[in-house]
Design a protein around this motif. Structure first.
Motif, PDB file in Angstrom:
ATOM      1  N   GLU A 119       1.448   9.803  -4.725  1.00 20.45           N
ATOM      2  CA  GLU A 119       2.724  11.058  -4.884  1.00 20.45           C
ATOM      3  C   GLU A 119       3.089  11.518  -5.660  1.00 20.45           C
ATOM      4  OE1 GLU A 119       5.019  13.081  -1.139  1.00 20.45           O
ATOM      5  OE2 GLU A 119       5.614  10.503  -1.686  1.00 20.45           O
ATOM      6  N   LEU A 163      -6.089  14.074  -2.852  1.00 18.99           N
ATOM      7  CA  LEU A 163      -6.988  15.441  -1.287  1.00 18.99           C
ATOM      8  C   LEU A 163      -5.575  15.898  -0.436  1.00 18.99           C
ATOM      9  CD1 LEU A 163     -10.001  13.567  -0.693  1.00 18.99           C
ATOM     10  CD2 LEU A 163      -9.693  15.541  -1.963  1.00 18.99           C
ATOM     11  N   ARG A 164      -4.818  15.064   0.139  1.00 18.60           N
ATOM     12  CA  ARG A 164      -3.308  15.291   0.903  1.00 18.60           C
ATOM     13  C   ARG A 164      -2.387  16.419   0.065  1.00 18.60           C
ATOM     14  NH1 ARG A 164       1.343  14.283   1.964  1.00 18.60           N
ATOM     15  NH2 ARG A 164       2.048  13.357   0.106  1.00 18.60           N
ATOM     16  N   ILE A 187      -7.285   8.948  -4.674  1.00 18.36           N
ATOM     17  CA  ILE A 187      -8.056  10.113  -3.971  1.00 18.36           C
ATOM     18  C   ILE A 187      -7.400  10.569  -2.974  1.00 18.36           C
ATOM     19  CG2 ILE A 187     -10.492  10.641  -3.245  1.00 18.36           C
ATOM     20  CD1 ILE A 187     -11.093   8.707  -5.181  1.00 18.36           C
ATOM     21  N   ASP A 188      -6.542   9.354  -1.812  1.00 11.52           N
ATOM     22  CA  ASP A 188      -6.333  10.451  -0.878  1.00 11.52           C
ATOM     23  C   ASP A 188      -5.464  10.822  -0.833  1.00 11.52           C
ATOM     24  OD1 ASP A 188      -8.453   8.847   0.580  1.00 11.52           O
ATOM     25  OD2 ASP A 188      -7.174   7.534   1.376  1.00 11.52           O
ATOM     26  N   GLU A 189      -4.216  11.024  -1.816  1.00  9.20           N
ATOM     27  CA  GLU A 189      -2.997  11.337  -1.738  1.00  9.20           C
ATOM     28  C   GLU A 189      -3.305  12.474  -2.938  1.00  9.20           C
ATOM     29  OE1 GLU A 189       0.651  12.504  -1.967  1.00  9.20           O
ATOM     30  OE2 GLU A 189      -0.513  10.790  -0.868  1.00  9.20           O
ATOM     31  N   ASP A 211       0.835  -1.357  -0.334  1.00  7.41           N
ATOM     32  CA  ASP A 211       0.115  -0.247  -0.039  1.00  7.41           C
ATOM     33  C   ASP A 211       1.014   1.503   0.311  1.00  7.41           C
ATOM     34  OD1 ASP A 211      -2.219  -1.469  -0.214  1.00  7.41           O
ATOM     35  OD2 ASP A 211      -2.760  -1.578   2.234  1.00  7.41           O
ATOM     36  N   ARG A 268     -10.098  -0.053  -4.104  1.00  9.78           N
ATOM     37  CA  ARG A 268      -8.946   0.493  -3.312  1.00  9.78           C
ATOM     38  C   ARG A 268      -7.926   1.260  -3.696  1.00  9.78           C
ATOM     39  NH1 ARG A 268      -7.167  -4.373  -2.482  1.00  9.78           N
ATOM     40  NH2 ARG A 268      -4.880  -3.967  -3.669  1.00  9.78           N
ATOM     41  N   GLU A 299      -9.125   4.536  -3.963  1.00 12.27           N
ATOM     42  CA  GLU A 299      -9.447   5.554  -2.589  1.00 12.27           C
ATOM     43  C   GLU A 299      -7.953   5.962  -2.539  1.00 12.27           C
ATOM     44  OE1 GLU A 299     -11.316   2.417  -0.413  1.00 12.27           O
ATOM     45  OE2 GLU A 299     -13.317   3.524  -0.122  1.00 12.27           O
ATOM     46  N   ALA A 300      -7.182   4.633  -2.699  1.00 16.88           N
ATOM     47  CA  ALA A 300      -5.299   5.561  -2.233  1.00 16.88           C
ATOM     48  C   ALA A 300      -5.207   6.893  -3.703  1.00 16.88           C
ATOM     49  CB  ALA A 300      -4.734   4.184  -2.857  1.00 16.88           C
ATOM     50  N   ALA A 352       0.430   4.366  -2.821  1.00 11.37           N
ATOM     51  CA  ALA A 352       0.635   5.832  -2.266  1.00 11.37           C
ATOM     52  C   ALA A 352       1.735   6.837  -3.127  1.00 11.37           C
ATOM     53  CB  ALA A 352       0.657   5.843  -0.642  1.00 11.37           C
ATOM     54  N   LEU A 369     -13.376  17.162  -2.988  1.00 10.03           N
ATOM     55  CA  LEU A 369     -13.664  15.326  -3.332  1.00 10.03           C
ATOM     56  C   LEU A 369     -15.177  16.075  -3.825  1.00 10.03           C
ATOM     57  CD1 LEU A 369     -13.653  12.682  -4.457  1.00 10.03           C
ATOM     58  CD2 LEU A 369     -14.747  12.469  -2.619  1.00 10.03           C
TER      59      LEU A 369
END
Length: 546
Positions: A78, A114-115, A110-112, A70, A104, A107-108, A74, A204
């Protein structure tokens, strides 16, 4: 499609020894694309630095689920978002196909994003890759700095997953393809010590654009609601993500659809969703024959690869493209460039040229083809693998990409508007014989390179033309071989005993040479295949592989 059944030659042991020695002398003078770098310096270094592994391939990122952690996935996102920021991106579109691992990985991504403070638009439901490009075009109208992350592994086995990337302008990128090197720059960031601090401001948004995509595609094809009424079509979506959007579009057009495997299922219970693999379309072909369908359509897992046919079997992409071009009516103001890959049959190119186009040879690979289309002003392109490309416009945004709905609608429109066209396509295809792709594995990459160089030298020695680059110097990632084929400024002519082929090393497997030949006469094709197999199998002890 008729195929040659010529087997390997029975060369004598003396001939094998003599041939191999001659081949070794010849290879010193033949330069091949993609050959082992060490061999050019008189040595071969085949070890890989496993500490520099990453998911990035030539055209996209691709890996087997579980192959990378994971944290490594990520890091991929990045690096991708950081690359996008270097190009001025402030918005990310994230979409997915039906694969089980896609949720999965999405989501990784999208999370990055947004970060790193990006504005993110997501399509949570499985959609096709062409609809993903449409989504990027749609968002880019308001947010020009939009990059795209399409979570898909295309036609690969069920356990694979991956990402296709676009940058602002809806430009697909690959290795050394795209701004600042494309995926090469992402790889550079991935392996660097640079880490990126979190930023504020990420937000989002969720989009639902399938109906807009269908309506836009119908308008682009100039197919009115109900205009295909009464046309019987068999659709096999292979449980991929494009099934529902195709059902919507064909229903709007009025076609009578008999659908197979049209519900997305990321387990792909029937195996890898590749309609070009042997036997994968047999059920659809049989059904088309039973119901008297005018067309049979097969799609891959993410809906960007298409096969066309009917109850008789499958048309090759080069001849299917004749129908598509006839609906497009290109070249009204003079011949326009259209791209083809090295496997497209020369007789198909003859038909293309008759429609006021200028066929231009280019290498395989979706990201590279789209980039070249943009630079050459090409209207369209086709690969024998079943990928079709268009120059697309949505509002203020123009991009070169696949739109499989558009491709299929243009094909069906041509069949409906031109009586006898389907029979004409089969008659044209019946004039061409092919070997299909045949593959050999060698004991090392160095022996593979020697065998491939000897094969090219063998055909060059009998007067065949060879090419490893386009006229403007772009590497074809293999060698095109032809005799009796003349292509000058879009004018295509063939001698009676013409043949054409494409030979290359496998990009994703070690020690393998892939070969493909076509010809207009069976005797010619059998001689060419026999010659190739003698070099690969007898002179260099290659082992046949699927």
């Amino acid at each position: 499609m008729r195929r040659s059944s010529a087997g390997g030659p029975a060369c004598s042991r003396r001939r094998r020894r003599r041939g191999r020695a001659a081949s070794h002398r010849a290879v010193a003078h033949v330069v091949l694309p993609g050959a082992c770098a060490g061999r050019a310096a008189g040595r071969c270094t085949e070890a890989q630095d496993m500490s520099h592994r990453d998911p990035i391939k030539v055209y996209d990122a691709r890996w087997e689920d579980g192959e990378f952690s994971d944290a490594q996935i990520a890091r991929l996102f990045e690096s991708a978002v950081a690359y996008g920021r270097e190009l001025g991106a402030d918005t990310v579109v994230v979409t997915r196909d039906a694969r089980l691992a896609a949720r999965r990985v999405m989501e990784a991504a999208i999370d990055e994003a947004l970060r790193q403070g990006m504005r993110v638009f997501m399509r949570p439901e499985p959609i096709s890759t062409p609809q993903s490009y449409f989504t990027c075009m749609y968002v880019s109208q308001e947010h020009p700095g939009t990059m795209g992350l399409t979570i898909t592994a295309s036609h690969n086995p069920p356990g694979d997953i991956g990402v296709k990337f676009t940058v602002p302008g809806v430009r697909a990128v690959g290795l050394e393809c795209g701004p600042a090197g494309g995926l090469s720059r992402i790889r550079e960031i991935y392996h660097s010590p640079q880490r990126y601090a979190a930023r504020g401001g990420g937000r989002l948004h969720v989009l639902d654009l399938t109906r807009q995509y269908v309506e836009w595609s119908l308008r682009q094809a100039q197919v009115a609601d109900g205009s295909l009424a009464g046309m019987k079509v068999v659709l096999d979506a292979m449980h991929g993500s494009a099934g529902p959007e195709f059902m919507l579009a064909l229903e709007r057009a009025g076609a009578e659809v008999r659908a197979l495997r049209y519900i997305p299922d990321g387990t792909f219970p029937d195996g890898a969703p590749n309609p070009t693999s042997a036997g994968r379309m047999d059920r659809a072909v049989s059904l088309a024959g039973a119901v008297g369908a005018e067309a049979m359509i097969g799609l891959d897992g993410d809906g960007d690869r298409i096969v066309f046919g009917d109850g008789r079997g499958m048309l090759t992409a080069g001849f299917a493209f004749v129908a598509i071009l006839s609906s497009m009516k290109p070249g009204t103001d003079g011949p326009v460039p259209v791209l083809y890959d090295p496997k497209v049959s020369p007789p198909a190119l003859v038909e293309w040229a008759r429609m006021n186009t200028r066929p231009m040879l280019f290498r395989n690979g979706h990201s590279q083809i789209k980039d070249y289309m943009l630079r050459q002003g090409a209207a369209a392109g086709a690969e024998e693998s079943g990928h079709y490309y268009h120059r697309l416009t949505l509002g203020t945004v123009t991009a070169c990409a696949e739109n499989s709905l558009l491709t299929v609608l243009l094909f069906l429109k041509a069949l409906r508007s031109t009586p006898g066209l389907r029979e004409r396509l089969w008659e044209l295809q019946g004039r061409v014989l092919t070997t299909g792709e045949f593959n050999y594995r060698f004991e090392s990459d160095c022996v593979r390179d020697e065998a491939l160089a000897a094969l090219v030298a063998k055909f060059a020695g009998e007067g065949a033309a060879t090419a490893t680059r386009t006229p403007d110097g772009i590497d074809l990632q293999g060698t095109c071989i032809s005799r009796g084929v003349s292509l000058r400024q879009g004018d295509v002519s063939l001698s009676d005993d013409w043949y054409s082929g494409y030979v290359r090393i496998a990009t994703n497997e070690r020690g393998i040479v892939r070969s493909y030949f076509s010809a207009g006469e069976r005797a010619t094709l059998e001689r060419v295949e026999k010659t190739a197999r003698c070099v690969l199998e007898n002179d260099f002890r290659g082992q046949r592989v699927a």
